[in-house]
Structures are given as structure tokens and as C-alpha cells.
Motif scaffolding. Structure first.
Motif: not given
Length: 577
Positions: A21-22, A25, A28-29, A58
């Protein structure tokens, strides 16, 4: 399995899901160029400080999530596979140390902290390969650790070269290392990746490491040890662009793919066939990396990890059911006795071949099409095409002999899917091998690649796979006549089936070089010149010097007369010169 092992497995599963999940996220960053780096200052003395650095982006988070998810399944699987072993607890803690070393390497942007995880992987893998404590395991472990030490030395030399930059955080200096003056460091990084990922000429240790227990093989060949070299090259990719290192890596990886695919078609050991398929897939990843597509290489790294771990776990179930035989010609007709395990194995094999809509299809098909579209020399292209066809060939050969061939084993063997722990542990990976390829393609490539190919080149992937399948099926149908014909070409069969004689070159001759060379160096240097110029020589020199100083301190007339005569002789010599 004891309760605290279940706690470790549940914790790893939870951490894996959280990391996934991280990772989404952070992905996206990544579009805004944001990367989180954590520095922990461990020691500070005056103006010097020692910091422990971790990178959270990521790539690291997604890779760590796959490592943890696969490791949790493998550890749960080991609870049944290693049940009854007197060293069960030692085995489980070694696997935990193995996973921790891999996490250390994945989260490190620093060459020194990478070396900690890198060396940890080598040390723990040696302990796991020699786990069964017999002569074969000892030889395989020695070959594994000596081959990997070459890469460790390359990393150490790279650390020494980076001293001039003032820091070992290579991500900060990637564009500076693009300079041609840093060609030696790029070569050392490539050498380290080649040893860990078992590229030619360091390929012999990978099949030899099959002496380890099967759960270890599932972990090593899916997401940990052999992928460490690919991961390191992905991290260094921005520093390698446009260099001759890419061309060298392209040729080596294509040769490795072809060699592994050819050898797997002549191998009869179940685990070694899967190990050679791992070697072939590592060549695929490094090849597309050498063409300048690290995102595609990482995509295949993740998708391949799922079905490769599943394939080894299914192989372990089959080996257990046939009284620990690994010879595929002794198996046969297992689909009637173990339908669930054989179904999972079929899914993993088809994903390996790139069957449509399975995990391997999305990455492998895209890699082949991008390779056909890239600027690539003709020899590399031919080797790549032949290696792809050979992959389908040996996969069909493996499925025929182990699952649908003639029943050869005796009736005393117990063959069934009754072990719930093993089958349940394969369920997660079986589901992932079907679904995660499409999920990862949607996540990692929200904007699809623009691929422009002719109709012939577009259908080339399908044609190659069909030709490989026909070749493998024909080899299975004419097994007897094929074996008789192979006697006429005995030299070619031995050459192809023995990985181009690399195990012999890496063991017999290299051990002679290591042992005899080490003995000669010990006599010449450690017990020779080092002693003469080092400890014993200095002792002799200082003892004579102290004797002279002692004589001078005695203030004797004879001493001063000797010194006067020597000094006069020296002065007269220089006057008359």
C-alpha cells in the motif's frame, strides 16, 4: 510449528501488505519527483559522522512487499515440508536472517549499507545450502560462496573508488558517475551484479545451490538472492546510460539466456530444470535493462517472483510425494493423484511461458515487443528469439514427464494432496500468478508504451512460442528414438546439457588455481617477503640499530676512531670523484 513462528509469519504478511500500500502511495509521489530518505546519525565525532541511510520510494517499497509476502508463504510452507527435522528452528531463523539481509539491501542507497545486506545474503545462503551436511551440499556451498565473493570484492573496490566523491550515497552522484572516467566503477558494479545473478561465466553456482532444501530454493530463486544483482543494476541504471557497459551486459545476458534454455532441454533433475529457467529469466531482465528500460525489468522482476516461488513449492510437493526422487523420468501420471498441486504447477509453467492473461504474459510480451522495436544487434536478437522458443520447449518437456507421462513409480509411494499446509500456502501465490500481472501492468504503466511493429514482428512472439511448443512436444513423443539419436551426437548433448562445461571450469580447474595459488602465495608472500620486509626483517634491523646506538652511548675511544676513519674515507671519496 511452534506459536512464535506463526507470529513471525503473520507479522511478515502484515508488513508485506502495508509495504504494498505504501509503495502505491509513493508511486503517486514519484510523478512529482518526491523520494523519502531517512538518515539516522549513529556516531558523531568532531566533524565526522556515521549515518545509516534508508530510502523509501515506490521501487524499494514494492519490492520489499513482494519479498515479505513470498517469504511468509514460504515459511508457512516450510512448517510442513521441514516437519520432523531436528534442526527445524535453526532453519527458520536462517530464513528470517535471509529475509532481513534482503531488506537491508533493498532499503539502502549507500554502498556500505548495501554491502552489509549483500554479504549477509552470501553468508546465510552458504549456511542454507550446506544445511543437510553432506559432501554434495558442502561442495555446492563452497562453489556458491566463492562465486559470490567475486562480487563482494567488486563492491568493496567500488567503495574505495567512491571515496573521492566524499560520500557513498550513489543515488546523489548518479549523473556525475556518467563521466567516462568512472568506467572502472561501472564495470565493477556490473561484475557484482553478474556474480549475484549468475550470468556467464558465474552461472555454475545457481544449479549447484539446489542442494539446499526446496523452500530455500523457492525463496532464493524468486525474490531474494539472485534478484539482488538485477536490483543493484536498476538502482545504478541512471549512471550506466550510454556507456559501453550496456553493450557488454547485453551480449552476456543474451548468451546466458540461450545457454540456460538449451541446458534445460537436456536436464532431467526437476529442481535443476527450474533453476535453469530462473537463469534464463535473469538473462531476460538484465537484457532489457541493458537496452535502457529499467521499469520493464523491474516489472518482470516482480511478476516473475510470484510464479517462480509457486513453481518451486509445487516441485517440493511432487518430490515429497515420490519418496524424494528428483529425476523427472521416474515421475509420471501425477495429475491423477495430485490434481490440485499439478494444477498450480501448470499455472506457474504457463505463466513462465508467457501464456495470455497470466502474470508472465504482461511483462514478457511487452519485453519482447520492446526488444524487437529497439536498436539491437542481429546476434543478440537471434539468441533472444531462440531462448524464448527453448523456454516453451523445456516447459512442455517438464510437464509431460512429471505430470502426464507413463506411471513408472511403484505402488508403495503415497501420492495425494492431503497436506493442507502445503496446498494452502500455494493458494496465495497461485491466485497472484493469475491476477497480479494485470494489476502490476495497470499500476506501473498508467500510460501504455507506444509500440510500432509490423504484422510479422507483432506475431513473432506467438510464432516463437508455438514453434517451441511443437519442438518440445515432438521431443517427448519420440523419447526413445531421441535418446538413441542423442548417442550419435554425444559430444553436443554433453556440451549442451552441462551448461557449456561451466561447472567443470568453476570447480575442478578453479579449485586447483585457488588452492595451489593460495599455497604458493602463502609461501612466497606470507612466509617469504612479508616476513623478510615485515615483522622479522624489522626485528633484525632494529636489533642491529639498537646495538650501534648502544655502542655510541658507551663513549669509547675505539668507536670514535672508527667513526673518524669512516667519515674521512667518505670525504676523500667525494673529493676525488
Amino acid at each position: 510449528m511452534v506459536w512464535y513462528m506463526y507470529m513471525h509469519i503473520v507479522s511478515m504478511l502484515f508488513l508485506g501488505l502495508s509495504s504494498f500500500i505504501c509503495g502505491l502511495m509513493f508511486f503517486v509521489k514519484a510523478f512529482s519527483g518526491v523520494v523519502d530518505i531517512v538518515e539516522w546519525e549513529m556516531i558523531s565525532l568532531n566533524s565526522s559522522s556515521i549515518c545509516f541511510v534508508m530510502i523509501f520510494d515506490w521501487i524499494s517499497m514494492l519490492f520489499m512487499s513482494f519479498v515479505l509476502l513470498i517469504s511468509s508463504s514460504v515459511m508457512y510452507y516450510s512448517g510442513s515440508y521441514m516437519h520432523g527435522d531436528k534442526n527445524f528452528n535453526r532453519f527458520m531463523y536462517l530464513v528470517l536472517a535471509f529475509v532481513f539481509s534482503m531488506m537491508m539491501m533493498v532499503l539502502s542507497p549507500n554502498l556500505i549499507s548495501i554491502l552489509l545486506g549483500w554479504d549477509g545474503l552470501g553468508l546465510v545462503s552458504y549456511a542454507l545450502v550446506i544445511f543437510y551436511q553432506n559432501e554434495k551440499s558442502a561442495n555446492a556451498g563452497m562453489l556458491t560462496v566463492l562465486s559470490n565473493r567475486v562480487g563482494d570484492v567488486a563492491i568493496l573496490l567500488s567503495i574505495g573508488l567512491m571515496v573521492s566523491l566524499g560520500s557513498w550515497n550513489f543515488l546523489y552522484y548518479s549523473y556525475y558517475i556518467l563521466d567516462k572516467d568512472w568506467m572502472l566503477m561501472k564495470f565493477l558494479v556490473m561484475l557484482a551484479a553478474m556474480t549475484k545473478s549468475a550470468q556467464i561465466p558465474f552461472s555454475a553456482w545457481l544449479p549447484a545451490a539446489m542442494a539446499a532444501p526446496t523452500p530455500v530454493s523457492a525463496l532464493v530463486h524468486s525474490s531474494t538472492l539472485v534478484t539482488a544483482g538485477v536490483y543493484l543494476m536498476i538502482r545504478f541504471m541512471s549512471a550506466l546510460k550510454g556507456s559501453k557497459i550496456q553493450s557488454m551486459l547485453l551480449i552476456i545476458s543474451c548468451l546466458t539466456m540461450f545457454m540456460a534454455g538449451l541446458s534445460a532441454n537436456f536436464e532431467c533433475d526437476l529442481k535443476k530444470i527450474i533453476a535453469l529457467s530462473t537463469l534464463s529469466q535473469l538473462g531476460v531482465m538484465l537484457k532489457i535493462l541493458a537496452l535502457g528500460y529499467p521499469d520493464l525489468s523491474f516489472f518482470h522482476l516482480l511478476s516473475r517472483a510470484l510464479f517462480k516461488a509457486l513453481l518451486f513449492m509445487c516441485a517440493g510437493v511432487l518430490i515429497h510425494s515420490v519418496s524424494s526422487y528428483q529425476y523427472i523420468l521416474y515421475m509420471g501420471c501425477l495429475v491423477k493423484f495430485m490434481p490440485l498441486s499439478v494444477s498450480y504447477k501448470m499455472v506457474a509453467n504457463l505463466a513462465l511461458c508467457g501464456f495470455p492473461f497470466l502474470a508472465g504474459f504482461y511483462s514478457k510480451d511487452m519485453i519482447l515487443e520492446v526488444a524487437f522495436m529497439s536498436w539491437i544487434n542481429f546476434i543478440s536478437l537471434i539468441l533472444y528469439i531462440m531462448a524464448t522458443g527453448l523456454t516453451v520447449s523445456y516447459t512442455l518437456r517438464l510437464m509431460y514427464f512429471s505430470e502426464s507421462g507413463t506411471l513408472i513409480l511403484s505402488a508403495l509411494n503415497k501420492r495425494s494432496d492431503s497436506d493442507k499446509i502445503m496446498t494452502n500456502s500455494m493458494t496465495l501465490l497461485g491466485f497472484s500468478a493469475v491476477v497480479m500481472g494485470s494489476v502490476l501492468s495497470w499500476v506501473l504503466f498508467p500510460e501504455p508504451y507506444m509500440i510500432c511493429l509490423s504484422v510479422v514482428m507483432k506475431n513473432m512472439v506467438l510464432m516463437i512460442s508455438i514453434l517451441g511448443a511443437v519442438l518440445g512436444y515432438m521431443m517427448n513423443l519420440v523419447t526413445v528414438s531421441y535418446n538413441l539419436k542423442s548417442l550419435k551426437n554425444y559430444e553436443f548433448v554433453v556440451f549442451s546439457g552441462s551448461m557449456w562445461f561451466m561447472p567443470f571450469l568453476s570447480t575442478k580447474n578453479m579449485s586447483k588455481v585457488y588452492l595451489e595459488g593460495g599455497e604458493n602465495m602463502e609461501k612466497l608472500m606470507d612466509k617469504g617477503w612479508y616476513e623478510y620486509l615485515g615483522g622479522q626483517g624489522l626485528y633484525y634491523f632494529f636489533s642491529k640499530l639498537f646495538y650501534v646506538l648502544n655502542e655510541l652511548q658507551m663513549n669509547g675511544v675505539k668507536v670514535f676512531m672508527k667513526m673518524f676513519v669512516v667519515s674521512m674515507v667518505i670525504i676523500l671519496f667525494f673529493i676525488y670523484m
